[in-house]
Design an enzyme around this catalytic site. Structure first.
Site, PDB file in Angstrom:
ATOM      1  CE1 TYR A  91      -3.397  -2.839   5.650  1.00  0.00           C
ATOM      2  CE2 TYR A  91      -3.189  -0.364   5.053  1.00  0.00           C
ATOM      3  CZ  TYR A  91      -3.160  -1.526   4.613  1.00  0.00           C
ATOM      4  OH  TYR A  91      -3.348  -2.113   3.451  1.00  0.00           O
ATOM      5  CB  THR A 114      -0.961   0.120   1.066  1.00  0.00           C
ATOM      6  OG1 THR A 114      -1.611   1.169   1.423  1.00  0.00           O
ATOM      7  CG2 THR A 114      -0.095  -0.284   2.592  1.00  0.00           C
ATOM      8  CG  ASP A 115      -1.052   4.882  -0.995  1.00  0.00           C
ATOM      9  OD1 ASP A 115      -1.702   4.296  -0.135  1.00  0.00           O
ATOM     10  OD2 ASP A 115      -1.912   5.966  -1.511  1.00  0.00           O
ATOM     11  CD  GLU A 116      -3.636   3.500   4.249  1.00  0.00           C
ATOM     12  OE1 GLU A 116      -3.544   3.408   5.361  1.00  0.00           O
ATOM     13  OE2 GLU A 116      -4.392   2.978   3.404  1.00  0.00           O
ATOM     14  CE  LYS A 141       0.179  -4.519   2.923  1.00  0.00           C
ATOM     15  NZ  LYS A 141      -0.421  -5.859   2.438  1.00  0.00           N
TER      16      LYS A 141
END
Ligand code: NAD
Ligand code: TYD
Length: 357
Positions: A162, A136-138, A166
């Site tokens: 989260y 994810t870009d997060e 990741k």
């Protein structure tokens, strides 16, 4: 180094993006073989795969990525040459209330998979293999309003449990390439939307609540920005990376499509006014609630690398994608009502009722 996948293991294939990937793949490559490995957590739903259950090239295995022995057996029995790793705990709000499951599945689970592929592929000299990690870009953290979008070189600064879990998994995948020579690729994608998305995420939640005349909860001032991509466009990007991507590389995938939350909720309300006029104007349902703890202000992805190197282009415009998505939720009311069962209602209670401003 080109790769021609023949037998895929798709982890988390009963979830939102994974199930869309399975449907996408069989449409593109009807002769391909897919084994789905999914633990069927609250987010996994076998009904998402009903259309392929009778296909002789498809097999569903109810199991956990933490079960290294099971994964080793599947790799061998099914002669898997490609893993597409979607399985994860994926909801930021749940990670705030209970981070343990995120560290366990996203970090330990990814590592268990890597241990299995090292043993079966590397130790037995299977040269033709790919491990694609879906991220994810997060992991990059939050952007200032005028900052350039995330490139693959952006520093990792994850802010939620989260995102941190990741990020941890991304690093472990990287290390298995660097240290052991595993053929890995990783994609870091922006927010997805489309069919089969669990209505705990913003877009399906707003559609479902409009249909039920319930409050549309907007966290804080609603000026946070996300970069939205239609789910099949994410899967097209993954397909390109698996076949033509450079091993050891990371590719960002995004829609160049930044929206504030309040604008997206308002847009959905306007579209719902057309589809479901008896509830109009749906924007009257918008309710500002307490902000998410540590809420990232802005995500935006620079997809220049995958565009230049692999010729990636999203097919769906936001207008066409959001219309398709609303139509899908209108046509599949039974699907989302079934997933919003008792345990989901408990979650709503925990996340929203105590968060009222
Ligand atoms: P999801 O929550 O809808 O689905 C996750 C799936 O993984 C479910 O089917 C669940 O049963 C399964 N699963 C969970 N733990 C498991 C375990 N231990 N063993 C086996 N299966 C397990 O998630 P999603 O939105 O489809 O996201 C898929 C992947 O894409 C995730 O890795 C997520 O981080 C990443 N991603 C998601 C988005 C997004 O906007 N949804 C954007 C970028 C990246
Ligand atoms: P979400 O779909 O949970 O994705 P992510 O947190 O991974 O970006 O949320 C998208 C944005 O919408 C995020 O800024 C949080 C916000 N949001 C709300 O305002 N209200 C809600 O009820 C939900 C679920 C999200």
């Amino acid at each position: 180094m080109k790769h021609s996948p023949k037998s895929l293991l798709v982890t988390g294939g009963a979830g939102f993006i994974g199930s869309n990937f399975v449907h996408y793949w069989f449409e593109q490559y009807p002769d391909g073989r897919i084994v789905v490995l999914d633990a069927l957590t609250y987010a996994g739903n076998r009904a998402n795969l009903a259309a392929v259950e009778g296909n002789s090239k498809f097999r569903f295995v109810h199991g956990n990525i933490l079960n290294t022995t099971l994964v080793e057996q599947l790799l061998q029995d099914e002669q898997i040459d490609t893993i597409v790793h979607f399985a994860a705990e994926s909801h930021v709000d749940r990670s705030i209330h209970g981070p343990d499951a995120f560290l366990k599945t996203n970090i330990n689970g990814t590592h268990c998979l890597l241990k299995a592929v090292k043993k079966i592929w590397l130790d037995q000299g299977v040269e033709n293999h790919r491990f694609h990690h879906v991220s994810t870009d997060e992991v990059y953290g939050t952007l200032e309003p005028d900052a350039a979008p995330f490139t693959e070189n952006h520093q990792y600064l994850p802010n939620s449990p989260y995102a941190a879990s990741k990020a941890g998994s991304d690093h472990i995948v990287r290390s298995y390439h660097h240290t052991y020579g595993l053929n890995t690729t990783t994609s870091n994608c922006s927010n997805n939307y489309g069919s089969y998305q669990f209505p705990e995420k913003l877009i399906p939640l707003v559609i479902a609540n409009c249909l039920d005349g319930k409050a549309l909860p907007v966290y804080g001032d609603g000026r946070q920005i996300r970069d939205w991509l239609y789910v099949d466009d994410h899967n097209r990007g993954i397909d390109l990376i698996i076949r033509n991507g450079c091993v050891g590389n990371i590719y960002n995938i995004g829609g160049n499509n930044e929206w504030t939350n309040i604008n997206i909720v308002t847009l959905i309300c306007e579209l719902m006014d057309q589809h479901h006029p008896q509830g109009a104007p749906h924007k009257n349902l918008i309710t500002h609630v307490k902000d998410r703890a540590g809420h990232d202000r802005r995500y935006a992805v620079d997809a220049g690398k995958i565009t230049r190197e692999l010729g990636y282009m999203p097919v769906e415009t936001f207008e066409s994608g959001i219309r398709k998505t609303i139509d899908w939720y209108l046509e599949n009311e039974q699907w989302w009502r079934r997933v919003m069962d008792g345990s989901y209602q408990d979650w709503i209670e925990k996340n929203y009722v105590y968060n009222q401003q």
